[in-house]
Design a protein around this motif. Structure first.
Motif, PDB file in Angstrom:
ATOM      1  N   HIS A   1     -59.410  76.638 -78.077  1.00 59.56           N
ATOM      2  CA  HIS A   1     -59.035  77.962 -78.578  1.00 59.56           C
ATOM      3  C   HIS A   1     -58.669  78.829 -77.378  1.00 59.56           C
ATOM      4  N   CYS A   2     -57.402  79.190 -77.270  1.00 58.22           N
ATOM      5  CA  CYS A   2     -56.906  79.884 -76.079  1.00 58.22           C
ATOM      6  C   CYS A   2     -56.597  81.352 -76.371  1.00 58.22           C
ATOM      7  N   PHE A   3     -57.078  82.214 -75.484  1.00 56.75           N
ATOM      8  CA  PHE A   3     -56.850  83.652 -75.593  1.00 56.75           C
ATOM      9  C   PHE A   3     -56.194  84.165 -74.315  1.00 56.75           C
ATOM     10  N   PHE A   4     -55.224  85.058 -74.478  1.00 54.29           N
ATOM     11  CA  PHE A   4     -54.659  85.765 -73.334  1.00 54.29           C
ATOM     12  C   PHE A   4     -55.391  87.094 -73.199  1.00 54.29           C
ATOM     13  N   THR A   5     -55.424  87.624 -71.976  1.00 58.53           N
ATOM     14  CA  THR A   5     -56.063  88.928 -71.746  1.00 58.53           C
ATOM     15  C   THR A   5     -55.135  89.777 -70.890  1.00 58.53           C
ATOM     16  N   GLU A   6     -55.075  91.089 -71.198  1.00 59.87           N
ATOM     17  CA  GLU A   6     -54.134  91.985 -70.529  1.00 59.87           C
ATOM     18  C   GLU A   6     -54.767  93.350 -70.265  1.00 59.87           C
ATOM     19  N   PRO A   7     -54.240  94.103 -69.284  1.00 55.16           N
ATOM     20  CA  PRO A   7     -54.696  95.483 -69.088  1.00 55.16           C
ATOM     21  C   PRO A   7     -54.161  96.372 -70.215  1.00 55.16           C
ATOM     22  N   THR A   8     -54.881  97.415 -70.556  1.00 53.46           N
ATOM     23  CA  THR A   8     -54.423  98.313 -71.629  1.00 53.46           C
ATOM     24  C   THR A   8     -53.082  98.950 -71.301  1.00 53.46           C
ATOM     25  N   HIS A   9     -52.790  99.166 -70.022  1.00 58.49           N
ATOM     26  CA  HIS A   9     -51.548  99.836 -69.643  1.00 58.49           C
ATOM     27  C   HIS A   9     -50.374  98.880 -69.433  1.00 58.49           C
ATOM     28  N   ALA A  10     -50.609  97.575 -69.584  1.00 58.78           N
ATOM     29  CA  ALA A  10     -49.533  96.597 -69.414  1.00 58.78           C
ATOM     30  C   ALA A  10     -49.728  95.442 -70.402  1.00 58.78           C
ATOM     31  N   CYS A  11     -49.815  95.803 -71.674  1.00 61.43           N
ATOM     32  CA  CYS A  11     -50.141  94.822 -72.726  1.00 61.43           C
ATOM     33  C   CYS A  11     -48.876  94.274 -73.379  1.00 61.43           C
ATOM     34  N   CYS A  12     -47.933  93.809 -72.571  1.00 61.74           N
ATOM     35  CA  CYS A  12     -46.614  93.450 -73.099  1.00 61.74           C
ATOM     36  C   CYS A  12     -46.649  92.235 -74.029  1.00 61.74           C
ATOM     37  N   MET A  13     -47.449  91.209 -73.712  1.00 59.45           N
ATOM     38  CA  MET A  13     -47.468  90.020 -74.558  1.00 59.45           C
ATOM     39  C   MET A  13     -48.078  90.327 -75.917  1.00 59.45           C
ATOM     40  N   LEU A  14     -49.111  91.159 -75.943  1.00 61.54           N
ATOM     41  CA  LEU A  14     -49.688  91.563 -77.226  1.00 61.54           C
ATOM     42  C   LEU A  14     -48.623  92.235 -78.092  1.00 61.54           C
ATOM     43  N   LEU A  15     -47.876  93.153 -77.496  1.00 63.50           N
ATOM     44  CA  LEU A  15     -46.842  93.859 -78.267  1.00 63.50           C
ATOM     45  C   LEU A  15     -45.762  92.900 -78.746  1.00 63.50           C
ATOM     46  N   GLY A  16     -45.310  92.021 -77.866  1.00 58.43           N
ATOM     47  CA  GLY A  16     -44.253  91.093 -78.237  1.00 58.43           C
ATOM     48  C   GLY A  16     -44.646  90.157 -79.349  1.00 58.43           C
ATOM     49  N   MET A  17     -45.896  89.662 -79.301  1.00 56.31           N
ATOM     50  CA  MET A  17     -46.323  88.685 -80.302  1.00 56.31           C
ATOM     51  C   MET A  17     -46.817  89.338 -81.583  1.00 56.31           C
ATOM     52  N   ALA A  18     -47.525  90.447 -81.468  1.00 60.02           N
ATOM     53  CA  ALA A  18     -48.039  91.108 -82.672  1.00 60.02           C
ATOM     54  C   ALA A  18     -46.905  91.649 -83.544  1.00 60.02           C
ATOM     55  N   THR A  19     -45.836  92.134 -82.895  1.00 56.26           N
ATOM     56  CA  THR A  19     -44.691  92.666 -83.657  1.00 56.26           C
ATOM     57  C   THR A  19     -43.706  91.572 -84.045  1.00 56.26           C
ATOM     58  N   GLY A  20     -43.775  90.441 -83.331  1.00 55.18           N
ATOM     59  CA  GLY A  20     -42.795  89.379 -83.547  1.00 55.18           C
ATOM     60  C   GLY A  20     -41.486  89.618 -82.809  1.00 55.18           C
ATOM     61  N   LEU A  21     -41.414  90.708 -82.045  1.00 52.43           N
ATOM     62  CA  LEU A  21     -40.177  91.053 -81.343  1.00 52.43           C
ATOM     63  C   LEU A  21     -40.030  90.315 -80.024  1.00 52.43           C
ATOM     64  N   GLN A  22     -41.082  89.698 -79.540  1.00 57.00           N
ATOM     65  CA  GLN A  22     -41.094  89.015 -78.246  1.00 57.00           C
ATOM     66  C   GLN A  22     -40.564  89.951 -77.150  1.00 57.00           C
ATOM     67  N   ASP A  23     -39.457  89.591 -76.469  1.00 55.83           N
ATOM     68  CA  ASP A  23     -38.976  90.462 -75.391  1.00 55.83           C
ATOM     69  C   ASP A  23     -38.121  91.617 -75.910  1.00 55.83           C
ATOM     70  N   GLY A  24     -38.101  91.789 -77.241  1.00 53.81           N
ATOM     71  CA  GLY A  24     -37.377  92.908 -77.842  1.00 53.81           C
ATOM     72  C   GLY A  24     -38.166  94.205 -77.822  1.00 53.81           C
ATOM     73  N   ILE A  25     -39.357  94.166 -77.221  1.00 52.02           N
ATOM     74  CA  ILE A  25     -40.163  95.384 -77.100  1.00 52.02           C
ATOM     75  C   ILE A  25     -40.783  95.435 -75.707  1.00 52.02           C
ATOM     76  N   SER A  26     -40.839  96.628 -75.166  1.00 52.56           N
ATOM     77  CA  SER A  26     -41.459  96.874 -73.871  1.00 52.56           C
ATOM     78  C   SER A  26     -42.587  97.869 -74.059  1.00 52.56           C
ATOM     79  N   VAL A  27     -43.539  97.876 -73.119  1.00 48.57           N
ATOM     80  CA  VAL A  27     -44.620  98.862 -73.217  1.00 48.57           C
ATOM     81  C   VAL A  27     -44.052 100.280 -73.196  1.00 48.57           C
ATOM     82  N   LYS A  28     -42.936 100.472 -72.514  1.00 47.34           N
ATOM     83  CA  LYS A  28     -42.333 101.804 -72.423  1.00 47.34           C
ATOM     84  C   LYS A  28     -41.786 102.282 -73.770  1.00 47.34           C
ATOM     85  N   ASP A  29     -41.480 101.329 -74.646  1.00 46.96           N
ATOM     86  CA  ASP A  29     -41.015 101.713 -75.986  1.00 46.96           C
ATOM     87  C   ASP A  29     -42.099 102.425 -76.780  1.00 46.96           C
ATOM     88  N   LEU A  30     -43.361 102.224 -76.380  1.00 43.34           N
ATOM     89  CA  LEU A  30     -44.484 102.901 -77.033  1.00 43.34           C
ATOM     90  C   LEU A  30     -45.079 103.976 -76.122  1.00 43.34           C
TER      91      LEU A  30
END
Length: 439
Positions: free
Chosen positions: A298-327
């Motif tokens: 069972h594999c988990f990624f971990t990220e800083p709150t201010h640079a959570c780009c993979m969480l955003l990309g995967m949770a939205t399904g947008l992958q690289d179609g979203i940046s932290v700056k978009d939020l």
């Protein structure tokens, strides 16, 4: 903020937490059993190809890096049980960790002192091999230690290797490329630590500094490299070579677990927690582990709150179609190795059916965890590496995952591995400064 991004904030709790700079834990609702996965972007046979290539290069690596004499030219790190850190996490954070807690010490990998020594060094070696084979100077059956001869150093000197980096990838690419004889240019983002720039320059690497973020450094580096027919760009966003270099960690870890008589099966699950920047290293490690253990890991990624780009990309399904700056997230974090604003779509698509989830953590806690590891186990790792404990200190969320997977009755027999991604090469004065940070 446009309406599309606002909609994700309104409908996905983890995205809302991320936008509010709150720590969060996202469970991957797209994960499916191994038997149902159909991954076409990469193939497990490529892991063996990468492993075989590293074995071919072992005689060369042993010759040019004395620290690899004992391992015969194999770059590998220790897997160490950290029971006192487990006690610290249970006591200070109420983690409630059952089973073993171990540290995969890529923080102490020889040559460049970070997980990037896997993918970064591998990609440079593959590029060198390709050039030498195409030129007729090398055959796969040769003893690759001949690559250290002046003839090859002069040959590689006609070529340039370039990369964009927040620090550790640039270190591995720079050190390895310069050793082979390549001209090397590392494009460093504003997040990169000064000591890493200084170290690279001391090895003969050209470092170009940017006042902008990681993505800007990568973009400019790619443009510069594309304009030079003798230049090769290591593309952290899309490189299969990097990815497969990281994936060899799976078979290496498998051997270490077997040597320590640690069982991984349905009754003895394995949990692995890996800090994530753009995604290449944790993605490759996850792919390599899944190829061996399937649904038992069972594999988990971990990220800083201010640079959570993979969480955003995967949770939205947008992958690289979203940046932290978009939020309206600034992307600034002391975890320089993880300071990435836009994720790799290639990695996101590969791991989408196999990743268990992503946890985020505040910078302040990284320093607290760093001090906790030093105090309990006398092990130093970079603050970035301490993100590997992020999921473990959210027991409610981790237990929700365990319940969802139906393995609560087996969690006492689990092995938890926090993947330490950097630390060996941090100067003493920087370590001393880290000890006072976040207090």
């Amino acid at each position: 903020m446009n309406a599309e991004f606002q909609n994700y904030i309104d409908t996905i709790p983890a995205v809302a937490d991320a936008a509010g700079l709150r720590e969060t834990f996202w469970l991957n609702d797209k994960m499916i059993p191994e038997a149902e996965q159909d991954i076409t972007l990469v193939h497990p046979a490529q892991i063996q190809e990468a492993s075989d290539r590293l074995l071919r290069f072992a005689p060369y690596l042993k010759r040019v890096f004395p620290e690899l004499e004992a391992t015969g030219g194999i770059i590998e790190s220790e897997l160490r049980e950290i029971p006192r850190m487990k006690e610290f996490l249970n006591r200070e954070y109420g983690a409630g960790i059952e089973g073993r807690l171990m540290l995969k010490m890529d923080s102490h990998l020889p040559v460049s002192g970070s997980v990037k020594a896997r993918g970064g060094i591998y990609e440079v070696l593959k590029h060198a091999e390709d050039l030498a084979l195409e030129s007729g100077r090398l055959k796969e059956t040769d003893d690759y230690s001949i690559l250290a001869e002046p003839e090859f150093v002069e040959f590689f000197g006609k070529y340039t290797v370039q990369v964009g980096s927040t620090g550790n990838l640039g270190m591995s690419i720079g050190i390895m490329s310069a050793k082979l004889g390549f001209r090397v240019v590392v494009h460093m983002s504003a997040d990169a630590k000064q000591w890493k720039k200084d170290l690279l320059r001391s090895r003969g690497v050209e470092v170009i500094e940017y006042a902008d973020d990681y993505c800007a450094a990568v973009e400019q580096g790619r443009k510069n490299s594309d304009a030079d027919p003798m230049s090769y760009f290591v593309d952290d966003e899309n490189s299969q070579n990097l990815f497969m270099g990281y994936s060899v960690a799976g078979e290496r870890l498998h051997s270490q677990l077997e040597a320590q008589k640690i069982i991984v099966d349905a009754a003895h699950p394995l949990f692995v927690y890996i800090p994530c920047g753009i995604g290449g290293a944790p993605g490759g490690v996850t792919y390599g582990l899944k190829a061996i253990y399937g649904d038992h890991v069972h594999c988990f990624f971990t990220e800083p709150t201010h640079a959570c780009c993979m969480l955003l990309g995967m949770a939205t399904g947008l992958q690289d179609g979203i940046s932290v700056k978009d939020l309206n997230i600034d992307g600034r974090t002391d975890a320089d190795g993880l300071a990435v604003g836009r994720p790799s779509a290639f990695v996101g698509r590969v791991v989408e059916p196999m990743l268990s989830g992503i946890a985020t953590i505040e910078d302040k806690k990284l320093y607290d965890l760093m001090r906790g590891l030093i105090g309990s186990e006398d092990i130093f790792i970079e603050p970035s590496s301490c993100a590997s404990f992020a999921a473990l200190i959210r027991p409610v969320d981790l237990n929700a995952y365990v319940e969802k997977m139906g393995i609560k009755d087996r969690i006492g027999q689990a092995t938890h591995i926090a993947w330490a991604t950097g630390g060996l090469m941090v100067p003493e004065e920087t370590r001393a400064a880290y000890l006072k940070m976040g207090l």
